[in-house]
Scaffold this active site. Sequence first.
Site, PDB file in Angstrom:
ATOM      1  CD  GLU A 135      -3.015  -1.016   2.278  1.00 52.17           C
ATOM      2  OE1 GLU A 135      -2.849  -0.198   3.189  1.00 52.17           O
ATOM      3  OE2 GLU A 135      -4.013  -1.748   2.194  1.00 52.17           O
ATOM      4  CD  GLU A 172      -3.569  -5.849   4.081  1.00 49.98           C
ATOM      5  OE1 GLU A 172      -4.391  -4.999   4.478  1.00 49.98           O
ATOM      6  OE2 GLU A 172      -2.349  -5.676   4.108  1.00 49.98           O
TER       7      GLU A 172
HETATM    8  C1  PNW Z   1      -4.366  -1.854   5.550  1.00 51.34           C
HETATM    9  N1  PNW Z   1      -7.889   3.549   4.883  1.00 51.34           N
HETATM   10  O1  PNW Z   1      -4.327  -0.504   5.898  1.00 51.34           O
HETATM   11  C2  PNW Z   1      -3.007  -2.376   5.965  1.00 51.34           C
HETATM   12  O2  PNW Z   1      -2.291  -3.011   4.946  1.00 51.34           O
HETATM   13  C3  PNW Z   1      -3.027  -3.169   7.223  1.00 51.34           C
HETATM   14  O3  PNW Z   1      -1.760  -3.106   7.825  1.00 51.34           O
HETATM   15  C4  PNW Z   1      -4.140  -2.681   8.129  1.00 51.34           C
HETATM   16  O4  PNW Z   1      -4.107  -3.227   9.404  1.00 51.34           O
HETATM   17  C5  PNW Z   1      -5.443  -2.991   7.419  1.00 51.34           C
HETATM   18  O5  PNW Z   1      -5.470  -2.447   6.122  1.00 51.34           O
HETATM   19  C6  PNW Z   1      -6.681  -2.523   8.161  1.00 51.34           C
HETATM   20  O6  PNW Z   1      -6.634  -1.134   8.332  1.00 51.34           O
HETATM   21  C7  PNW Z   1      -5.263   0.426   5.604  1.00 51.34           C
HETATM   22  O7  PNW Z   1      -7.920   4.526   5.674  1.00 51.34           O
HETATM   23  C8  PNW Z   1      -5.287   1.530   6.438  1.00 51.34           C
HETATM   24  O8  PNW Z   1      -8.637   3.518   3.898  1.00 51.34           O
HETATM   25  C9  PNW Z   1      -6.138   2.568   6.185  1.00 51.34           C
HETATM   26  C10 PNW Z   1      -7.000   2.489   5.098  1.00 51.34           C
HETATM   27  C11 PNW Z   1      -6.984   1.375   4.264  1.00 51.34           C
HETATM   28  C12 PNW Z   1      -6.112   0.346   4.524  1.00 51.34           C
END
Ligand code: PNW
Length: 457
Positions: free
Chosen positions: A169, A363
Site C-alpha cells: 500500500e 488483504e
Molecule cells: C491496511 N484507509 O491498511 C493495511 O495493509 C493493514 O496493515 C491494516 O491493518 C489494514 O489495512 C486494516 O486497516 C489500511 O484509511 C489503512 O482507507 C487505512 C486504510 C486502508 C487500509
Amino acid sequence: MSTPSYSFPPGFRWGAATAAYQIEGAHNLDGRTPSVWDTFAKTPGRVRTGENGDIANDHYHLFESDVALMASLGIKHYRFSISWTRILPEGTGAVNQRGLDFYKRLLDCLDKYGIEPQVTLFHWDSPQVLEDRYGSWRSRQMAHDFAAYAEVVVKALGDRVKRWTTMNEVGCFTMLGYGVGKPPQHAPGTVVQSHQDIWQAVHHAMLGHGLGVQAIRAHCSKAIVSLVDNTEVTVPVTESPADVAAAQKAFTDSWINGGVCMPALTGQHPELFLRHKGADAPKVQAGDLEIISQPLDAWGFNNYFGTYVRAADNEDGYETVPLPGGYPKMDLPWLSIVPDAAYWGLRHLRDVAGFKGQFFISENGCGAADEFGADGRINDLDRIFYLRAYLRQFHRALAEGIPLEGYFVWSLMDNFEWSFGYAKRFGIIWNDYASQKRTPKESARWYSECIRQNRVV
Ligand code: PNW
C-alpha cells in the site's frame, strides 16, 4: 451432481495475512532499531489510545504456537512482512544476522506445517535513521536504499521463499504519512509544504518498487513477484454502459491509482491524473517509468471498501456519489461495506490497467466490535457477513474469467491497528494482550470451513 455454489478452482490459495510491526513486538531485541512507526507511536497524540508496537502480539516469541494454530484452521498460505530494521539496523550497510535468523526460524516452522510463505519486504516500518538522515521517501535515495535492503533479504531467504511482494500500500505510507497544513495519521507523520511533495514521495516509493523487483529477480530465479496495493475501486452505481464507462475512467485517477497502479501496470501516468494534479504531479526522470513498470507475475489487491461513481455531464464525464449518512459500516470510520468493490477492483485492474498476470487478494477483512458472548465465544457474525459478501464478489470476478488464484484474510489475529492502537480488532483470532492468549472467533471456524470445502460457505 452440480458443483456447489461459489466453488473455487482446485489449488486456490486460502491464506491469512499480518505485518511485522503490527504483531512482532520485541522492538529492541536482537539488534532491531526503531522504525518510523516506533517513533510515531511514542509521540503523544499520534495513536488515539497512546499505545505502540513494543510488545504487540509478541509473535517474535510466540510464532510457533501461532503457526500451529493457523495450521489447525487449515490455512495453507501465510502473508507476513519483514522488519527492515531487524535486518539492517542502520537502515543501510551492516547486516544483522540475528534479524535474518528470526525469519529463518519462522520460515522453517511454516515449512514444518506445510504452509507456504508470501513475503512482503516493506509494510510501512521504514528505518527511523533514514527519516532522520534524508526524510525517507521524500528523497530519491530511499528507492536505492530499499532495493539494497531487498537484495540482502532475497539473497538470504530466496532459497526458502518463492512469492515476494516489494511493498504494501504505497498510498498509505505516503498519502497518509505526509500532510499539508495538518499532521497526517500515519508515520512518519511529517507536515510538508505542498501536495507535490507527497506525489514526489509516491514516485520515489514506486521507483523503489521497480528497483526492488529487479533486485528480487536478480537473486531468486523462481520468484513470483508482486506489488500489493489498496487500489481505489470505483464502483458503477448501475451496470449501465454509461456508468461502467464512467467508473472505468474515474478509476485512472481515483485517490492514488494515477500514481501507483496505473504507472506500475501501464508505464505511464494517466492523462486524467496529469490534468487534475497539474503542478502537483511528480517530477519524473528519464527511464523512471520503465523501472516502475517492470513486468510483474502477480498483483496483490487489498480491498476493504469502494467509491460509487456514475456518468455525468461535466468535463470528466463522471462524478463520485457520496455515501448517504445511513450507509452500512463496520467498526472503523472509513470501513463502509461495499462488496461490489471486490469484483470491480479486479475488473478495472484487468480491463483499465491491463494487468494480464495472476491476481491474489492480499488483504480483505474488517474491524468489528467483537465481544465474548454469554456462551464464552466470540460470535462475530458481522465479520462473517462482511467476508462472505466480499468473497462472493471475488468469486464473481473469477467466474467471469479473471485469474484470481488466492485470498488472504486480514488478519490472522487481532493486532496493532496503526493509529487506532489495539482498540480496533481485525483478527479471525482474538488476542488477549494481557495474557497473549489467542482464541479463534466464529469467523475462524467459518473460514476454516470455506477452506475445507474450497468455496464460500
Ligand atoms: C491496511 N484507509 O491498511 C493495511 O495493509 C493493514 O496493515 C491494516 O491493518 C489494514 O489495512 C486494516 O486497516 C489500511 O484509511 C489503512 O482507507 C487505512 C486504510 C486502508 C487500509
